[in-house]
Design a protein around this motif. Structure first.
Motif, PDB file in Angstrom:
ATOM      1  N   THR A   1      85.346  18.658  13.677  1.00  0.00           N
ATOM      2  CA  THR A   1      85.759  17.562  14.556  1.00  0.00           C
ATOM      3  C   THR A   1      84.514  16.908  15.142  1.00  0.00           C
ATOM      4  O   THR A   1      83.639  17.597  15.673  1.00  0.00           O
ATOM      5  N   LEU A   2      84.457  15.592  15.008  1.00  0.00           N
ATOM      6  CA  LEU A   2      83.338  14.832  15.572  1.00  0.00           C
ATOM      7  C   LEU A   2      83.722  14.412  16.982  1.00  0.00           C
ATOM      8  O   LEU A   2      84.834  13.925  17.218  1.00  0.00           O
ATOM      9  N   THR A   3      82.804  14.625  17.924  1.00  0.00           N
ATOM     10  CA  THR A   3      83.091  14.378  19.336  1.00  0.00           C
ATOM     11  C   THR A   3      82.016  13.470  19.923  1.00  0.00           C
ATOM     12  O   THR A   3      80.844  13.585  19.559  1.00  0.00           O
ATOM     13  N   VAL A   4      82.428  12.594  20.815  1.00  0.00           N
ATOM     14  CA  VAL A   4      81.449  11.741  21.499  1.00  0.00           C
ATOM     15  C   VAL A   4      80.413  12.640  22.173  1.00  0.00           C
ATOM     16  O   VAL A   4      80.768  13.638  22.792  1.00  0.00           O
ATOM     17  N   GLY A   5      79.154  12.299  22.013  1.00  0.00           N
ATOM     18  CA  GLY A   5      78.078  13.122  22.567  1.00  0.00           C
ATOM     19  C   GLY A   5      77.433  14.010  21.526  1.00  0.00           C
ATOM     20  O   GLY A   5      76.336  14.523  21.743  1.00  0.00           O
ATOM     21  N   ASP A   6      78.097  14.182  20.379  1.00  0.00           N
ATOM     22  CA  ASP A   6      77.522  14.995  19.298  1.00  0.00           C
ATOM     23  C   ASP A   6      76.237  14.356  18.773  1.00  0.00           C
ATOM     24  O   ASP A   6      76.088  13.132  18.796  1.00  0.00           O
ATOM     25  N   ASN A   7      75.348  15.189  18.269  1.00  0.00           N
ATOM     26  CA  ASN A   7      74.149  14.695  17.594  1.00  0.00           C
ATOM     27  C   ASN A   7      74.298  14.972  16.115  1.00  0.00           C
ATOM     28  O   ASN A   7      74.681  16.069  15.719  1.00  0.00           O
ATOM     29  N   LEU A   8      73.988  13.965  15.306  1.00  0.00           N
ATOM     30  CA  LEU A   8      74.167  14.162  13.870  1.00  0.00           C
ATOM     31  C   LEU A   8      73.024  13.561  13.070  1.00  0.00           C
ATOM     32  O   LEU A   8      72.278  12.710  13.561  1.00  0.00           O
ATOM     33  N   VAL A   9      72.894  14.050  11.845  1.00  0.00           N
ATOM     34  CA  VAL A   9      71.936  13.517  10.890  1.00  0.00           C
ATOM     35  C   VAL A   9      72.733  12.911   9.746  1.00  0.00           C
ATOM     36  O   VAL A   9      73.688  13.512   9.278  1.00  0.00           O
ATOM     37  N   ALA A  10      72.342  11.681   9.322  1.00  0.00           N
ATOM     38  CA  ALA A  10      72.968  11.065   8.151  1.00  0.00           C
ATOM     39  C   ALA A  10      71.860  10.474   7.307  1.00  0.00           C
ATOM     40  O   ALA A  10      71.212   9.513   7.716  1.00  0.00           O
ATOM     41  N   GLY A  11      71.624  11.062   6.142  1.00  0.00           N
ATOM     42  CA  GLY A  11      70.524  10.594   5.300  1.00  0.00           C
ATOM     43  C   GLY A  11      69.217  10.704   6.056  1.00  0.00           C
ATOM     44  O   GLY A  11      68.874  11.776   6.565  1.00  0.00           O
TER      45      GLY A  11
ATOM     46  N   ALA B   1      75.723   3.733   2.885  1.00  0.00           N
ATOM     47  CA  ALA B   1      77.031   4.183   2.413  1.00  0.00           C
ATOM     48  C   ALA B   1      76.807   5.343   1.448  1.00  0.00           C
ATOM     49  O   ALA B   1      75.934   5.280   0.588  1.00  0.00           O
ATOM     50  N   GLY B   2      77.558   6.387   1.629  1.00  0.00           N
ATOM     51  CA  GLY B   2      77.405   7.547   0.767  1.00  0.00           C
ATOM     52  C   GLY B   2      76.555   8.647   1.389  1.00  0.00           C
ATOM     53  O   GLY B   2      76.565   9.782   0.923  1.00  0.00           O
ATOM     54  N   ASP B   3      75.808   8.309   2.452  1.00  0.00           N
ATOM     55  CA  ASP B   3      75.027   9.346   3.130  1.00  0.00           C
ATOM     56  C   ASP B   3      75.975  10.385   3.719  1.00  0.00           C
ATOM     57  O   ASP B   3      76.971  10.036   4.350  1.00  0.00           O
ATOM     58  N   GLN B   4      75.627  11.626   3.514  1.00  0.00           N
ATOM     59  CA  GLN B   4      76.450  12.664   4.123  1.00  0.00           C
ATOM     60  C   GLN B   4      75.896  12.968   5.505  1.00  0.00           C
ATOM     61  O   GLN B   4      74.691  12.940   5.703  1.00  0.00           O
ATOM     62  N   PHE B   5      76.773  13.231   6.442  1.00  0.00           N
ATOM     63  CA  PHE B   5      76.286  13.553   7.791  1.00  0.00           C
ATOM     64  C   PHE B   5      76.699  14.957   8.197  1.00  0.00           C
ATOM     65  O   PHE B   5      77.672  15.505   7.678  1.00  0.00           O
ATOM     66  N   PHE B   6      75.928  15.533   9.088  1.00  0.00           N
ATOM     67  CA  PHE B   6      76.315  16.807   9.675  1.00  0.00           C
ATOM     68  C   PHE B   6      75.815  16.875  11.108  1.00  0.00           C
ATOM     69  O   PHE B   6      74.776  16.317  11.435  1.00  0.00           O
ATOM     70  N   VAL B   7      76.584  17.538  11.950  1.00  0.00           N
ATOM     71  CA  VAL B   7      76.264  17.645  13.367  1.00  0.00           C
ATOM     72  C   VAL B   7      75.279  18.792  13.578  1.00  0.00           C
ATOM     73  O   VAL B   7      75.375  19.834  12.929  1.00  0.00           O
ATOM     74  N   VAL B   8      74.293  18.572  14.440  1.00  0.00           N
ATOM     75  CA  VAL B   8      73.316  19.606  14.784  1.00  0.00           C
ATOM     76  C   VAL B   8      73.372  19.837  16.300  1.00  0.00           C
ATOM     77  O   VAL B   8      73.944  19.023  17.016  1.00  0.00           O
ATOM     78  N   PRO B   9      72.777  20.936  16.775  1.00  0.00           N
ATOM     79  CA  PRO B   9      72.981  21.290  18.188  1.00  0.00           C
ATOM     80  C   PRO B   9      72.411  20.298  19.203  1.00  0.00           C
ATOM     81  O   PRO B   9      72.930  20.180  20.300  1.00  0.00           O
ATOM     82  N   ASP B  10      71.313  19.635  18.884  1.00  0.00           N
ATOM     83  CA  ASP B  10      70.726  18.756  19.897  1.00  0.00           C
ATOM     84  C   ASP B  10      69.999  17.569  19.267  1.00  0.00           C
ATOM     85  O   ASP B  10      69.767  17.518  18.064  1.00  0.00           O
ATOM     86  N   GLU B  11      69.644  16.638  20.139  1.00  0.00           N
ATOM     87  CA  GLU B  11      69.028  15.391  19.702  1.00  0.00           C
ATOM     88  C   GLU B  11      67.675  15.634  19.035  1.00  0.00           C
ATOM     89  O   GLU B  11      67.326  14.994  18.044  1.00  0.00           O
ATOM     90  N   LYS B  12      66.933  16.591  19.580  1.00  0.00           N
ATOM     91  CA  LYS B  12      65.601  16.869  19.045  1.00  0.00           C
ATOM     92  C   LYS B  12      65.694  17.318  17.583  1.00  0.00           C
ATOM     93  O   LYS B  12      64.948  16.857  16.723  1.00  0.00           O
ATOM     94  N   THR B  13      66.636  18.205  17.321  1.00  0.00           N
ATOM     95  CA  THR B  13      66.823  18.687  15.955  1.00  0.00           C
ATOM     96  C   THR B  13      67.236  17.550  15.028  1.00  0.00           C
ATOM     97  O   THR B  13      66.726  17.425  13.913  1.00  0.00           O
ATOM     98  N   ALA B  14      68.156  16.706  15.522  1.00  0.00           N
ATOM     99  CA  ALA B  14      68.634  15.584  14.715  1.00  0.00           C
ATOM    100  C   ALA B  14      67.470  14.675  14.347  1.00  0.00           C
ATOM    101  O   ALA B  14      67.276  14.309  13.179  1.00  0.00           O
ATOM    102  N   ARG B  15      66.674  14.335  15.346  1.00  0.00           N
ATOM    103  CA  ARG B  15      65.538  13.441  15.144  1.00  0.00           C
ATOM    104  C   ARG B  15      64.527  14.064  14.175  1.00  0.00           C
ATOM    105  O   ARG B  15      64.032  13.412  13.265  1.00  0.00           O
ATOM    106  N   GLN B  16      64.275  15.338  14.391  1.00  0.00           N
ATOM    107  CA  GLN B  16      63.283  16.064  13.590  1.00  0.00           C
ATOM    108  C   GLN B  16      63.669  16.071  12.102  1.00  0.00           C
ATOM    109  O   GLN B  16      62.848  15.779  11.245  1.00  0.00           O
ATOM    110  N   ILE B  17      64.924  16.381  11.826  1.00  0.00           N
ATOM    111  CA  ILE B  17      65.360  16.443  10.430  1.00  0.00           C
ATOM    112  C   ILE B  17      65.328  15.045   9.801  1.00  0.00           C
ATOM    113  O   ILE B  17      64.845  14.865   8.689  1.00  0.00           O
TER     114      ILE B  17
END
Ligand code: GTP
Ligand code: MG
Length: 370
Positions: A279-289, A326-342
């Motif tokens: 489930t995607l929730t407002v406030g989640d941090n995610l990486v897409a491509g 379009a076509g990028d897969q996304f996944f949620v990570v624990p925090d913004e720093k991790t998302a940015r880093q990846i």
């Protein structure tokens, strides 16, 4: 393995690179200032200088989150099926999608609803069906090129007056390659020159044999214009979906696929994503491509703000760092720093690859045959 350059090591020990190189030479290692030395050598060297060394293994955070942990079967719940519409030009894909959506509009929404994103959901017999509005073949090629599988069922639209055409065949091949079941919607049956049997006949050549002819392919005669057969089509979609036993685990961090994305003047990068698990929730941090997002707001296909989006739900997402593809897969990570880093790591890697690809190539043959 881990490594460090002579220069970096010297800086860390507040010593001159020359001293470090000298010491290395005494240990039998010839090195220049920018040379990388391995962790073992660096450890011995630092000890020579009276330091203690702690080797930190850099964790591959990307790999950590890319891998989808298996769900416990007990956590799985039924999810709506995701459907795309494919077919030859002008055979009525858009008309059919519109007609299905409008047929499902409730009385309170009289006058029709404005669809805000490239996907929508309808409810039939208390079961939801998600329709993706992207042209089917694009959904298949662009997404499959990135390893994404978004569709559970492909609706192949064939105009009853026109019959099987080149893009019909292309669509069949895409769906087959993706291993997605096909339901044939024989459209435009309201037309006087409509010939559904000819369509069925033609399709047998491509391995699609209608159930009523002893085959396994569901074929539904419809008219996007008069709306004849639309209920049957929805019925058949649910029937085929039921056989697939589609399930997902709503109680985990979300992952899914970017369906479409653009730069909105006022709102910045916006993307329509399909949540495929979790489930995607407002406030989640995610990486897409190569992009990342801190989900600032989400809208459903009617443009209503939502706080959560479960499996098979399409939502528009605000908060992306850049426009994803379009076509990028996304996944949620624990925090913004991790998302940015990846995302940054991936962007760098992509730049490197592009740079390498742009460099002129010289093969040994070229050198010897001059
Ligand atoms: P592209 O997006 O260009 O590939 O076309 P499409 O497959 O989305 O077809 P579209 O829905 O735009 O329909 C093409 C034409 O066929 C339009 O003029 C529609 O009005 C007409 N049309 C679509 N469905 C029906 C139908 O069931 N009956 C009749 N008579 N005309 C239809
Ligand atoms: Mg169209």
């Amino acid at each position: 393995g881990e490594s460090i350059t002579v220069k970096e090591l010297a800086e860390k020990m507040k010593n001159s690179p020359a001293e470090v190189i000298k010491k290395l030479m005494m240990l039998g290692v010839l090195a220049t200032i920018n040379q990388e030395i391995d962790a073992d050598t660096a450890t011995i060297l630092a000890q020579e200088f009276g330091f203690e060394v702690e080797v930190k293994v850099e964790q591959d955070v990307e790999a950590l989150f890319m891998q989808e942990p298996e769900d416990d079967p007990a956590d799985l719940q039924p999810r709506p099926c995701v459907v795309t519409v494919m077919g030859h030009v002008d055979h009525g894909k858009t008309s059919l999608l519109d007609a299905i959506r409008e047929t499902n509009v409730t009385a309170t929404e009289a006058g029709g609803i404005t669809q805000h994103i490239g996907a929508y959901q309808v409810e039939h017999n208390n079961k939801k069906i998600t329709f993706l509005d992207t042209p089917g073949h694009e959904a298949f090629t662009a997404m499959r090129a990135r390893g994404a599988k978004v569709t559970d069922i492909a609706i192949l639209v064939v105009a009853a007056d026109d019959g099987v055409m080149p893009q019909t065949v292309e669509a069949i091949n895409h769906a087959k390659a993706a291993g997605v079941p096909i339901i044939v919607a024989i459209n435009k049956i309201d037309r006087p020159d409509a010939n559904p049997d000819r369509v069925k006949q033609q399709l047998t050549e491509y391995g699609l044999v209608a159930e009523e002819w002893g085959g396994e392919t569901v074929m539904v005669p419809v008219s996007a214009k008069t709306r004849q057969g639309l209920e049957d089509l929805l019925e058949m979609i649910l029937l085929v979906a039921e056989m697939q036993e589609l399930k997902a685990n709503p109680n985990r961090p979300a992952r899914g696929t970017v369906i479409e994305a653009e730069l909105d003047k006022g709102r910045g990068p916006v993307a329509t994503v399909l949540v495929q698990n979790g489930t995607l929730t407002v406030g989640d941090n995610l990486v897409a491509g190569t992009t990342w997002a801190r989900v600032r707001a989400m809208m459903d296909y009617k443009g209503r703000r939502v706080k959560k989006a479960g499996p098979s739900t399409p939502v528009e997402v605000l908060g992306f760092s850049e426009v994803p593809q379009a076509g990028d897969q996304f996944f949620v990570v624990p925090d913004e720093k991790t998302a940015r880093q990846i995302a940054e790591k991936r962007a760098n890697r992509k730049r490197e690859e592009e740079f390498k690809a742009a460099m002129p190539r010289v093969s040994l043959d070229d050198l010897f045959n001059q």
